[in-house]
Design a protein around this motif. Structure first.
Motif, PDB file in Angstrom:
ATOM      1  N   LEU A   3       0.840  -1.205   0.000  1.00 25.50           N
ATOM      2  CA  LEU A   3       0.000   0.000   0.000  1.00 25.50           C
ATOM      3  C   LEU A   3       0.870   1.247   0.000  1.00 25.50           C
ATOM      4  O   LEU A   3       0.608   2.203  -0.724  1.00 25.50           O
ATOM      5  N   LEU A   4       1.917   1.211   0.821  1.00 22.97           N
ATOM      6  CA  LEU A   4       2.810   2.370   0.938  1.00 22.97           C
ATOM      7  C   LEU A   4       4.257   1.947   0.718  1.00 22.97           C
ATOM      8  O   LEU A   4       4.712   0.957   1.299  1.00 22.97           O
ATOM      9  N   GLU A   5       4.955   2.688  -0.139  1.00 27.63           N
ATOM     10  CA  GLU A   5       6.384   2.451  -0.342  1.00 27.63           C
ATOM     11  C   GLU A   5       7.121   3.781  -0.252  1.00 27.63           C
ATOM     12  O   GLU A   5       6.907   4.660  -1.077  1.00 27.63           O
ATOM     13  N   ILE A   6       7.939   3.891   0.757  1.00 28.62           N
ATOM     14  CA  ILE A   6       8.751   5.100   0.908  1.00 28.62           C
ATOM     15  C   ILE A   6      10.160   4.739   0.474  1.00 28.62           C
ATOM     16  O   ILE A   6      10.749   3.783   0.985  1.00 28.62           O
ATOM     17  N   LYS A   7      10.673   5.500  -0.499  1.00 28.54           N
ATOM     18  CA  LYS A   7      11.974   5.153  -1.077  1.00 28.54           C
ATOM     19  C   LYS A   7      12.982   6.276  -0.889  1.00 28.54           C
ATOM     20  O   LYS A   7      12.805   7.358  -1.448  1.00 28.54           O
ATOM     21  N   ASN A   8      14.010   6.003  -0.112  1.00 28.40           N
ATOM     22  CA  ASN A   8      15.129   6.938   0.077  1.00 28.40           C
ATOM     23  C   ASN A   8      14.644   8.387   0.237  1.00 28.40           C
ATOM     24  O   ASN A   8      15.146   9.305  -0.418  1.00 28.40           O
ATOM     25  N   ALA A  28      -0.462  -3.969   2.209  1.00 30.39           N
ATOM     26  CA  ALA A  28      -1.865  -3.813   2.581  1.00 30.39           C
ATOM     27  C   ALA A  28      -2.210  -4.799   3.685  1.00 30.39           C
ATOM     28  O   ALA A  28      -1.779  -5.954   3.657  1.00 30.39           O
ATOM     29  N   GLY A  29      -2.917  -4.329   4.676  1.00 29.83           N
ATOM     30  CA  GLY A  29      -3.361  -5.194   5.767  1.00 29.83           C
ATOM     31  C   GLY A  29      -2.426  -5.214   6.963  1.00 29.83           C
ATOM     32  O   GLY A  29      -2.754  -5.778   7.996  1.00 29.83           O
ATOM     33  N   LYS A  65      -0.453   3.024  -3.192  1.00 26.57           N
ATOM     34  CA  LYS A  65      -1.155   2.143  -4.144  1.00 26.57           C
ATOM     35  C   LYS A  65      -0.402   2.089  -5.477  1.00 26.57           C
ATOM     36  O   LYS A  65      -1.004   2.119  -6.555  1.00 26.57           O
ATOM     37  N   GLY A  66       0.921   2.099  -5.389  1.00 28.88           N
ATOM     38  CA  GLY A  66       1.753   1.950  -6.575  1.00 28.88           C
ATOM     39  C   GLY A  66       1.991   3.219  -7.366  1.00 28.88           C
ATOM     40  O   GLY A  66       2.707   3.211  -8.370  1.00 28.88           O
ATOM     41  N   ALA A 163      -7.655   3.983   3.737  1.00 24.20           N
ATOM     42  CA  ALA A 163      -6.854   2.814   3.361  1.00 24.20           C
ATOM     43  C   ALA A 163      -5.574   2.785   4.192  1.00 24.20           C
ATOM     44  O   ALA A 163      -5.089   1.724   4.566  1.00 24.20           O
ATOM     45  N   LEU A 164      -5.046   3.985   4.481  1.00 15.02           N
ATOM     46  CA  LEU A 164      -3.840   4.088   5.308  1.00 15.02           C
ATOM     47  C   LEU A 164      -4.081   5.083   6.434  1.00 15.02           C
ATOM     48  O   LEU A 164      -4.391   6.248   6.175  1.00 15.02           O
TER      49      LEU A 164
END
Ligand code: ADP
Ligand code: MG
Ligand code: MG
Length: 246
Positions: A3-8, A28-29, A65-66, A163-164
């Motif tokens: 669901l969530l991607e935090i990148k650098n 997610a979940g 969500k991508g 969702a988050l």
């Protein structure tokens, strides 16, 4: 799905770097906790995730969500399903809780909420939080006690059904009964589609919740991650020793 991607992620305020390369993935979940000393940048992370205009992302990316959201407004992020409960909820004198919530839901759902249905939803949420109906006639956070402010945040979350959910120190300043009720309401919102990011100083809140992962946040970055046992170790050792031992 993540669901969530935090990148650098790097971010600054008034030219002062606060986030120094945050990497975090929440499927997610799952519910994740972030723990860290005062001033380490936890609240900054939550503001940057929601797109507070005072902060500048200088490097890295946030995918929700991508999809990259760094160029989206806070309002757009909220409509995509992100929710932030502030460490210090702001008061809105002149606006009743009921009217505020009605407008928030209208904005997020993109349509008016039928009055009767709305009342029913609100009353159910109030009951679960052990709050009285007349609470909603008061101006938002105006003269609220610490506990009332935090309950009000959870009330919003349960109606918005994000969702988050990012909850910044939702447990600070609560008595034991309020903490238990709030924790029960948070846990009840766990679902296979919803993720949570809980920022806290204390193992106590986490002990009531299903937590998939704990991240130790120091100096604007995640220094260590692990399971729920990490919170207990932290309480015994403190940040410095925990990191040294690792
Ligand atoms: P935490 O939530 O982990 O206690 P914060 O994110 O609130 O940490 O703060 C991180 C750092 O950012 C602190 O050193 C704080 O002083 C600094 N900071 C916060 N707001 C500002 C600002 N407006 N200008 C400069 N520095 C700030
Ligand atoms: Mg703090
Ligand atoms: Mg903070």
């Amino acid at each position: 799905m993540n669901l969530l991607e935090i990148k650098n992620l790097h971010a600054e305020i008034d030219g002062k770097p606060i986030l120094n390369g945050v990497d975090l993935v929440i499927p997610a979940g799952q519910s994740h906790a972030v723990m860290g000393p005062n001033g380490s940048g936890k609240s900054t992370l939550s503001y940057v995730l929601l797109g507070h205009p005072k902060y500048t992302v200088t490097k890295g990316d946030i995918l929700f969500k991508g999809e990259s959201i760094v160029d989206k407004t806070p309002d757009e992020r909220a409509r995509l399903g992100m929710f932030l409960s502030l460490q210090y909820p702001t008061s809105i004198p002149g606006v009743t809780g009921l009217n505020f919530l009605k407008n928030v839901l209208k904005n997020i759902r993109g349509q008016d909420v039928p009055v009767r249905e709305f009342r029913k939803e609100v009353n159910e949420a109030l009951t679960k939080l052990d709050m009285k109906t007349d609470f909603m006639q008061r101006y938002v956070n105006d003269g609220f006690s610490g506990g009332e402010k935090k309950r009000n945040e959870i009330l919003q979350m349960s109606l918005i059904q994000p969702a988050l959910a990012i909850l910044d120190e939702i447990d600070s300043g609560l008595d034991v009964d309020a903490l238990r009720i709030i924790a029960q309401n948070i846990e009840a919102m766990r679902s296979s589609e919803r993720s949570m990011l809980l920022i806290t100083h204390y193992q106590r809140l986490l002990s009531y919740l299903t937590i998939d992962r704990i991240h130790i946040f120091v100096g604007g970055t995640i220094r260590m991650s692990g399971g729920k046992e990490l919170a207990k170790q932290l309480e015994e050792s403190g940040y410095e020793r925990l990191l040294q031992e690792a």
